[in-house]
Structures are given as C-alpha cells and as structure tokens.
Design a protein around this motif. Structure first.
Motif, PDB file in Angstrom:
ATOM      1  N   GLN A 283      -4.485   5.841 -14.493  1.00 19.96           N
ATOM      2  CA  GLN A 283      -3.176   5.323 -14.111  1.00 19.96           C
ATOM      3  C   GLN A 283      -2.643   6.026 -12.861  1.00 19.96           C
ATOM      4  O   GLN A 283      -1.981   5.413 -12.015  1.00 19.96           O
ATOM      5  CB  GLN A 283      -2.195   5.497 -15.263  1.00 19.96           C
ATOM      6  N   THR A 284      -2.946   7.312 -12.743  1.00 17.54           N
ATOM      7  CA  THR A 284      -2.461   8.065 -11.578  1.00 17.54           C
ATOM      8  C   THR A 284      -3.106   7.575 -10.296  1.00 17.54           C
ATOM      9  O   THR A 284      -2.416   7.340  -9.292  1.00 17.54           O
ATOM     10  CB  THR A 284      -2.725   9.571 -11.767  1.00 17.54           C
ATOM     11  N   VAL A 285      -4.431   7.420 -10.300  1.00 12.88           N
ATOM     12  CA  VAL A 285      -5.096   6.956  -9.078  1.00 12.88           C
ATOM     13  C   VAL A 285      -4.716   5.509  -8.784  1.00 12.88           C
ATOM     14  O   VAL A 285      -4.636   5.109  -7.610  1.00 12.88           O
ATOM     15  CB  VAL A 285      -6.629   7.126  -9.156  1.00 12.88           C
ATOM     16  N   LYS A 286      -4.461   4.724  -9.828  1.00 13.28           N
ATOM     17  CA  LYS A 286      -3.996   3.351  -9.592  1.00 13.28           C
ATOM     18  C   LYS A 286      -2.642   3.374  -8.884  1.00 13.28           C
ATOM     19  O   LYS A 286      -2.431   2.658  -7.898  1.00 13.28           O
ATOM     20  CB  LYS A 286      -3.870   2.610 -10.922  1.00 13.28           C
ATOM     21  N   ASN A 287      -1.734   4.208  -9.382  1.00 14.82           N
ATOM     22  CA  ASN A 287      -0.407   4.289  -8.773  1.00 14.82           C
ATOM     23  C   ASN A 287      -0.468   4.791  -7.331  1.00 14.82           C
ATOM     24  O   ASN A 287       0.311   4.359  -6.478  1.00 14.82           O
ATOM     25  CB  ASN A 287       0.494   5.214  -9.591  1.00 14.82           C
ATOM     26  N   LEU A 288      -1.373   5.709  -7.071  1.00 18.10           N
ATOM     27  CA  LEU A 288      -1.441   6.325  -5.747  1.00 18.10           C
ATOM     28  C   LEU A 288      -2.185   5.462  -4.725  1.00 18.10           C
ATOM     29  O   LEU A 288      -1.790   5.403  -3.565  1.00 18.10           O
ATOM     30  CB  LEU A 288      -2.122   7.689  -5.833  1.00 18.10           C
TER      31      LEU A 288
ATOM     32  N   LEU B 111       3.278   1.979  -4.855  1.00 18.57           N
ATOM     33  CA  LEU B 111       4.479   1.284  -5.312  1.00 18.57           C
ATOM     34  C   LEU B 111       5.718   1.798  -4.585  1.00 18.57           C
ATOM     35  O   LEU B 111       6.623   1.017  -4.252  1.00 18.57           O
ATOM     36  CB  LEU B 111       4.646   1.458  -6.819  1.00 18.57           C
ATOM     37  N   MET B 112       5.781   3.097  -4.326  1.00 22.01           N
ATOM     38  CA  MET B 112       6.905   3.652  -3.582  1.00 22.01           C
ATOM     39  C   MET B 112       6.915   3.124  -2.157  1.00 22.01           C
ATOM     40  O   MET B 112       7.970   2.745  -1.626  1.00 22.01           O
ATOM     41  CB  MET B 112       6.839   5.177  -3.583  1.00 22.01           C
ATOM     42  N   VAL B 113       5.750   3.100  -1.547  1.00 22.73           N
ATOM     43  CA  VAL B 113       5.649   2.576  -0.182  1.00 22.73           C
ATOM     44  C   VAL B 113       6.072   1.110  -0.150  1.00 22.73           C
ATOM     45  O   VAL B 113       6.843   0.682   0.720  1.00 22.73           O
ATOM     46  CB  VAL B 113       4.211   2.739   0.350  1.00 22.73           C
ATOM     47  N   GLY B 114       5.591   0.331  -1.134  1.00 22.95           N
ATOM     48  CA  GLY B 114       5.963  -1.069  -1.204  1.00 22.95           C
ATOM     49  C   GLY B 114       7.454  -1.270  -1.407  1.00 22.95           C
ATOM     50  O   GLY B 114       8.057  -2.163  -0.811  1.00 22.95           O
ATOM     51  N   SER B 115       8.066  -0.414  -2.233  1.00 27.08           N
ATOM     52  CA  SER B 115       9.504  -0.509  -2.473  1.00 27.08           C
ATOM     53  C   SER B 115      10.297  -0.263  -1.190  1.00 27.08           C
ATOM     54  O   SER B 115      11.284  -0.943  -0.911  1.00 27.08           O
ATOM     55  CB  SER B 115       9.916   0.494  -3.557  1.00 27.08           C
ATOM     56  N   PHE B 116       9.847   0.697  -0.393  1.00 30.88           N
ATOM     57  CA  PHE B 116      10.508   0.960   0.883  1.00 30.88           C
ATOM     58  C   PHE B 116      10.299  -0.188   1.869  1.00 30.88           C
ATOM     59  O   PHE B 116      11.225  -0.572   2.600  1.00 30.88           O
ATOM     60  CB  PHE B 116       9.993   2.264   1.490  1.00 30.88           C
ATOM     61  N   LEU B 117       9.095  -0.752   1.883  1.00 30.96           N
ATOM     62  CA  LEU B 117       8.781  -1.803   2.840  1.00 30.96           C
ATOM     63  C   LEU B 117       9.617  -3.056   2.617  1.00 30.96           C
ATOM     64  O   LEU B 117       9.974  -3.755   3.567  1.00 30.96           O
ATOM     65  CB  LEU B 117       7.292  -2.149   2.778  1.00 30.96           C
ATOM     66  N   VAL B 118       9.927  -3.342   1.345  1.00 33.71           N
ATOM     67  CA  VAL B 118      10.732  -4.542   1.061  1.00 33.71           C
ATOM     68  C   VAL B 118      12.224  -4.240   1.087  1.00 33.71           C
ATOM     69  O   VAL B 118      13.041  -5.113   0.807  1.00 33.71           O
ATOM     70  CB  VAL B 118      10.346  -5.148  -0.303  1.00 33.71           C
ATOM     71  N   GLY B 119      12.589  -2.995   1.428  1.00 33.43           N
ATOM     72  CA  GLY B 119      13.988  -2.633   1.550  1.00 33.43           C
ATOM     73  C   GLY B 119      14.685  -2.311   0.250  1.00 33.43           C
ATOM     74  O   GLY B 119      15.914  -2.189   0.214  1.00 33.43           O
ATOM     75  N   ALA B 120      13.909  -2.145  -0.841  1.00 33.30           N
ATOM     76  CA  ALA B 120      14.519  -1.857  -2.143  1.00 33.30           C
ATOM     77  C   ALA B 120      14.846  -0.374  -2.308  1.00 33.30           C
ATOM     78  O   ALA B 120      15.673  -0.008  -3.136  1.00 33.30           O
ATOM     79  CB  ALA B 120      13.595  -2.305  -3.268  1.00 33.30           C
ATOM     80  N   GLY B 121      14.184   0.482  -1.535  1.00 39.49           N
ATOM     81  CA  GLY B 121      14.409   1.916  -1.666  1.00 39.49           C
ATOM     82  C   GLY B 121      13.747   2.477  -2.907  1.00 39.49           C
ATOM     83  O   GLY B 121      13.164   1.742  -3.717  1.00 39.49           O
ATOM     84  N   ALA B 122      13.835   3.779  -3.072  1.00 43.38           N
ATOM     85  CA  ALA B 122      13.208   4.433  -4.216  1.00 43.38           C
ATOM     86  C   ALA B 122      13.907   5.747  -4.515  1.00 43.38           C
ATOM     87  O   ALA B 122      14.312   6.469  -3.604  1.00 43.38           O
ATOM     88  CB  ALA B 122      11.722   4.690  -3.940  1.00 43.38           C
TER      89      ALA B 122
END
Length: 260
Positions: A143-148, A77-88
């Motif tokens: 939930q942790t492995v899902k997030n990661l 999710l963090m990687v995706g947030s950066f990729l779309v330019g939303a930042g984290a």
C-alpha cells in the motif's frame, strides 16, 4: 574491344574528391527519406518517447526509495490533489510522535503479519491468484509503494509493479521506517494525508495523544476513507472499530518489530 579504364580511375581517386561523392550519398539518403511514409516516422518517434517515459517510471522508484529512507516522501495522491487545486493537509511526524495505539490498530487492521513477511504476504497473494482477482492481499509495504509511486485503480499491471517494489522498499527502509512513511502518506479523507493531519482534523489533537478508541476509528476508516468519517462514526464504523481495538489490545508479539 578496347578496355575503358575510366571507372577504375574514378574508384581509385574517389578519395581525392570526397565532397562530390558525399553530396551524391546525401542525395541518395534524402531520396530514401522522401520515400518513407510520414506516418511511420511519427509512430517511431512516438514509440521512442513512450519507451523513455516507461523507463523513467521504472527507474524513478528505484532511486526514490533510498532517498525516502531519510527524506519525507510525497505521494502521487498528494501531487494529484495539488494539481487539481484541491490542496492537501499533511504534517510529517516521526513514528515516535504517533500514538502506539494507532500504530497497533493500523497494523492489526491492515496487515496482521506485518512483522513476519518481507513486504509481500505470499500465502495471501497465492489465494488472490487462485481466485483470479487483481485486488486483495495488499500488505502495508504494498500500500505504501502504491501511494507513493502508482495509481489507485486496481489492475493486474499495478499489482505486478507493487510486488517487487514492496519487497525492495521493505528491504531498504526496514519495518519502523516503512510504518512511519505509511502513516504519514495514507489518505484519511479528501485531502487529509497522514496521522497528524487526520488526528487534528477529526479529533482536534495531535497524533501522539490519540486514545485507543480514536485510533481504532481511524484504522477502521482506512479501507474507505472517502465514505467513513472517524469524527462522526455511524453504527457500522463503530462496530468495526470495536473489533479493531480488541485486536490491537491483543497484538503482543505481532508488533514486536516496531518495539511494541
């Protein structure tokens, strides 16, 4: 009728003229290749690429889980947030710098049997299977492995991948490291990842100084952080937070594996 020895001689001395016979074999191979439909070749290449990508996706978590035992992880999710330019927003902190009130509140709200199972609550999972639903029975390890490593949308495929990964991560990390990782990667609002970022964003204080009420509000917001604002809670969120706070106060042996 006379016997013509020429074919025998050709076979006998073929090794003396390998170039001519090699060119003949190559021309036959080219002819076969020309007869192969182009679409079939494209499909074969696409299948090989897809198979290699699938293999990489399976092997990558197996490699990263031991790495994340000592290295601060980054979620998909963090990687995706950066990729779309939303930042984290995220500041990784050790478990010792997170309020025990938050640890207890999150554990009791998200996974009350955290210290009893090995990453998968098989009893709850059995109930979910009996009900025929792909969601539910998610432990903190799952939930942790899902997030990661996985994706947020519910599906039987994701659940099938979560289960072995959760058991593997629980074994490799241990309970304290697992809880530390979860509290540092879980999303507490759009672009807000981890307890430290959430505490500073909603309450303007570090995670180590969260009060019991603030910790309960953060824990109560986790099932739907996009719609629940711990910093400005409505009546429904306040009600859930009071129940979470009461369970956290009575946690006792439920958090024993975390030194509680």
């Amino acid at each position: 009728m006379r016997w013509n020895p020429l074919p025998v001689k050709r076979r006998r001395f073929a090794s003396l003229f390998p170039g001519r016979y090699f060119r003949s074999a190559m021309s036959q191979t080219s002819a076969i290749a020309e007869k192969t439909p182009p679409r079939a070749g494209v499909l074969r290449r696409a299948w090989r690429v897809a198979w290699r990508i699938a293999l990489l996706l399976v092997l990558l978590p197996l490699v990263l889980v031991p790495v994340y035992k000592v290295v601060p992880p980054v979620s998909t999710l963090m990687v995706g947030s950066f990729l779309v330019g939303a930042g984290a927003e995220r500041t990784y902190v050790p478990l010792s710098e997170i309020s025990p009130s938050l640890v207890a509140a999150v554990l009791m709200a998200e996974d009350g049997k955290y210290c009893e199972h090995g990453g998968v609550d098989w009893a709850e999972l059995g109930k979910v299977i009996d009900n025929g639903r792909p969601g539910g029975a998610s432990t903190i390890a799952m939930q942790t492995v899902k997030n990661l490593f996985l994706w947020p949308q519910r599906s039987y495929v994701r659940k099938a991948l979560e289960i072995p990964l959760a058991a593997y991560a629980d074994l490799v990390w241990g309970k304290e490291r697992e809880m530390e990782i979860y509290l540092n990667v879980v999303e507490w609002g759009p672009g807000i990842f981890g307890a430290e970022a959430a505490a500073r964003h909603y309450f303007d204080r570090p995670a180590s100084r969260l009060t019991a009420r603030q910790a309960a509000l953060l824990a109560a917001a986790l099932p739907n952080p996009a719609a629940r604002n711990p910093g400005a809670p409505g009546r429904a969120l306040e009600t859930v937070a009071r129940r979470v706070a009461a369970r956290a106060r009575a946690a006792g042996a439920y958090i024993g594996c975390l030194g509680g």
